[in-house]
Design a protein around this motif. Sequence first.
Motif, PDB file in Angstrom:
ATOM      1  N   GLY A  36       1.022  -1.096   0.069  1.00 49.14           N
ATOM      2  CA  GLY A  36      -0.346   0.463   0.179  1.00 49.14           C
ATOM      3  C   GLY A  36       0.812   1.060  -0.076  1.00 49.14           C
ATOM      4  N   MET A  37       0.499   2.090  -0.359  1.00 52.96           N
ATOM      5  CA  MET A  37       0.637   3.398  -0.855  1.00 52.96           C
ATOM      6  C   MET A  37      -0.188   4.239   0.087  1.00 52.96           C
ATOM      7  N   CYS A  38       1.051   5.127   1.250  1.00 54.32           N
ATOM      8  CA  CYS A  38       0.497   6.259   1.990  1.00 54.32           C
ATOM      9  C   CYS A  38       0.973   7.000   1.859  1.00 54.32           C
ATOM     10  N   ARG A  39      -0.128   8.256   2.533  1.00 49.87           N
ATOM     11  CA  ARG A  39       0.499   9.432   2.768  1.00 49.87           C
ATOM     12  C   ARG A  39       2.228  10.191   3.189  1.00 49.87           C
ATOM     13  N   SER A  40       2.301   9.028   4.527  1.00 54.52           N
ATOM     14  CA  SER A  40       3.529   9.171   5.412  1.00 54.52           C
ATOM     15  C   SER A  40       4.802   8.663   4.306  1.00 54.52           C
ATOM     16  N   ASP A  41       4.418   8.162   3.145  1.00 46.47           N
ATOM     17  CA  ASP A  41       5.700   7.602   2.099  1.00 46.47           C
ATOM     18  C   ASP A  41       5.938   8.740   1.566  1.00 46.47           C
ATOM     19  N   GLY A 123       8.319  -3.107   1.014  1.00 47.27           N
ATOM     20  CA  GLY A 123       7.395  -3.684   0.420  1.00 47.27           C
ATOM     21  C   GLY A 123       7.012  -3.312  -1.409  1.00 47.27           C
ATOM     22  N   TYR A 124       8.068  -2.330  -0.897  1.00 41.91           N
ATOM     23  CA  TYR A 124       8.965  -1.213  -2.238  1.00 41.91           C
ATOM     24  C   TYR A 124       9.493  -2.424  -2.859  1.00 41.91           C
ATOM     25  N   ALA A 125       9.344  -3.049  -2.325  1.00 43.46           N
ATOM     26  CA  ALA A 125      10.579  -4.421  -3.718  1.00 43.46           C
ATOM     27  C   ALA A 125      10.088  -6.168  -3.822  1.00 43.46           C
ATOM     28  N   LYS A 325      -4.828  -1.086  -8.402  1.00 46.56           N
ATOM     29  CA  LYS A 325      -3.444  -1.604  -8.956  1.00 46.56           C
ATOM     30  C   LYS A 325      -2.776  -0.093  -9.034  1.00 46.56           C
ATOM     31  N   VAL A 326      -1.481  -0.563  -8.547  1.00 47.12           N
ATOM     32  CA  VAL A 326      -0.410   0.599  -8.579  1.00 47.12           C
ATOM     33  C   VAL A 326       0.595  -0.282  -9.498  1.00 47.12           C
ATOM     34  N   ARG A 327       0.844   0.080 -10.813  1.00 47.31           N
ATOM     35  CA  ARG A 327       2.540  -0.614 -12.061  1.00 47.31           C
ATOM     36  C   ARG A 327       3.887   0.136 -10.607  1.00 47.31           C
ATOM     37  N   PHE A 328       4.542  -1.064 -10.382  1.00 48.95           N
ATOM     38  CA  PHE A 328       5.778  -0.570  -9.761  1.00 48.95           C
ATOM     39  C   PHE A 328       6.317   0.482 -10.453  1.00 48.95           C
ATOM     40  N   GLU A 329       6.389   0.386 -12.409  1.00 47.29           N
ATOM     41  CA  GLU A 329       7.089   1.466 -12.505  1.00 47.29           C
ATOM     42  C   GLU A 329       6.530   3.293 -12.762  1.00 47.29           C
ATOM     43  N   ASP A 330       4.963   3.071 -12.240  1.00 49.57           N
ATOM     44  CA  ASP A 330       4.469   3.719 -11.773  1.00 49.57           C
ATOM     45  C   ASP A 330       4.062   4.437 -10.362  1.00 49.57           C
ATOM     46  N   ILE A 331       5.719   3.691  -9.785  1.00 47.42           N
ATOM     47  CA  ILE A 331       5.317   4.192  -7.854  1.00 47.42           C
ATOM     48  C   ILE A 331       5.638   6.093  -7.829  1.00 47.42           C
ATOM     49  N   ASN A 332       6.195   6.930  -8.229  1.00 45.00           N
ATOM     50  CA  ASN A 332       6.657   8.188  -8.565  1.00 45.00           C
ATOM     51  C   ASN A 332       5.933   8.906  -8.512  1.00 45.00           C
ATOM     52  N   ASP A 333       5.046   8.227  -9.995  1.00 49.90           N
ATOM     53  CA  ASP A 333       3.792   9.396 -10.168  1.00 49.90           C
ATOM     54  C   ASP A 333       2.731   9.492  -8.957  1.00 49.90           C
ATOM     55  N   HIS A 334       2.515   8.677  -8.343  1.00 51.43           N
ATOM     56  CA  HIS A 334       1.585   7.688  -7.445  1.00 51.43           C
ATOM     57  C   HIS A 334       1.846   8.552  -5.944  1.00 51.43           C
ATOM     58  N   LEU A 335       3.060   8.511  -5.794  1.00 52.08           N
ATOM     59  CA  LEU A 335       4.123   9.901  -4.275  1.00 52.08           C
ATOM     60  C   LEU A 335       3.430  11.061  -5.228  1.00 52.08           C
ATOM     61  N   ALA A 347      -4.089   3.713  -2.693  1.00 53.72           N
ATOM     62  CA  ALA A 347      -3.064   2.561  -3.944  1.00 53.72           C
ATOM     63  C   ALA A 347      -2.438   1.619  -3.447  1.00 53.72           C
ATOM     64  N   VAL A 348      -2.289   0.389  -3.953  1.00 53.71           N
ATOM     65  CA  VAL A 348      -1.389  -0.608  -3.713  1.00 53.71           C
ATOM     66  C   VAL A 348      -0.568  -0.946  -4.590  1.00 53.71           C
ATOM     67  N   VAL A 349       0.285  -1.092  -4.586  1.00 50.47           N
ATOM     68  CA  VAL A 349       2.123  -1.132  -5.839  1.00 50.47           C
ATOM     69  C   VAL A 349       1.638  -2.717  -6.259  1.00 50.47           C
ATOM     70  N   VAL A 350       1.219  -3.184  -6.972  1.00 51.77           N
ATOM     71  CA  VAL A 350       1.779  -4.853  -7.772  1.00 51.77           C
ATOM     72  C   VAL A 350       2.665  -4.897  -8.878  1.00 51.77           C
ATOM     73  N   PHE A 351       3.523  -6.368  -8.206  1.00 52.75           N
ATOM     74  CA  PHE A 351       3.967  -6.532  -9.281  1.00 52.75           C
ATOM     75  C   PHE A 351       3.453  -6.538 -10.623  1.00 52.75           C
ATOM     76  N   ASN A 352       4.538  -6.630 -11.540  1.00 55.38           N
ATOM     77  CA  ASN A 352       3.553  -7.227 -12.801  1.00 55.38           C
ATOM     78  C   ASN A 352       2.229  -7.035 -12.782  1.00 55.38           C
TER      79      ASN A 352
END
Length: 371
Positions: A36-41, A123-125, A325-335, A347-352
């Motif tokens: 999960g992507m959190c505002r605290s990230d 978990g961003y891995a 779901k959010v693509r791993f590649e899009d992680i910075n955009d979602h931040l 938003a939850v990062v998933v792989f592939n």
Amino acid sequence: MLAARMHGYQQPLVLEEVKIPEISPDEVLVRVGGAGMCRSDVQLVDGYFHSALNLKFPITPGHEIAGLVETIGERVPETAQLAIGDAVVVAAGWGDGTCRQCRAGNEQLCEHGGWPGFGPPGGYAEFVAVPYRHLIRVDAKLKWEELAPLTDAGVTPYRGIKKLRAAGVLGPDRVIAVFGASGLGSYAVQYAKLLGSGATVVVFARNEEKLALAKQHGADYAINTRGKSLDDLRAELQRLTGKRKLDAVIDCVGAKETIQTGFGLLATAGAFVSVGLVGTEIAIPLFPLVSGEFSYFGSYWANHTDLQEVLALAQQGKIHSSGQKVRFEDINDHLEMLRAGDIIGRAVVVFNVDKAADPAQRRSEQGVVAR
Ligand SMILES: [Zn+2]
């Protein structure tokens, strides 16, 4: 494996290949299903926790983790009931196990502890190493984007509302307000209904789309606070609930405005709990607090038991997540979207993302038989 790592403050995460972590004998290697992507990230990247955390870069953020057991350390006991292929979530407070708070079960409050994603790799891995004590096996029916947010967004307001319940301010003929309708707020309205013993639940926020989602999640009334004075809000409360004041407030935002508004609307002997951390300090008028005998609580994340209770609610279908779901590649955009407050739900990062099977599917692919 792929990981999105911070190499310093105030710069985008670097998406890179790193070594799969080696586990110690009492750890489990978890293949991350969703993080999960959190505002605290965003706050972590911006340096909000700079003085509280002594970080050594690079670090891998991501503290809302759900995944599958990949390998199990040799000293993990049978009683942990973990098997390869099990779906698990990660309880986030990793304490020293010996201090007063740890022994009371509140490892998230340990002064010598850590939180994955805020020091220990998160978990961003694709894989994360987790001490077995902090894993909870879960029902494979839930999806990654439903499971992962439960470990913070889903459980933090739960603990907060338990504090309001313990303060004795919930019940029929009472009004509880939820400030904020994003990640935490959309869960908070559900707990306010479940634990509120008949209290009327009013959600306060500034975004119509988020307010609409909170109504879907069971809020009795939604109030858009944008541009409104305390008197405007009292009048609107009166019109909707028949009361001008609030018996209980859970603040999932923690901005100067929500704190001032929440205390400004609080009834005599009311209680206010802070779980959101947008601002840096609180300033409230002293005389109303003393003469009105307000109670004020900080509530930090949640302990293992709180998470087990929330997982039970989710697995029984009594609470609902609005994860996407959010693509791993899009992680910075979602931040960036989180920073702007543009994310509805979680938003939850998933792989592939196209191939990321949910736990049930993944288990059957692996030939793992459900217990
Ligand atoms: Zn401790």
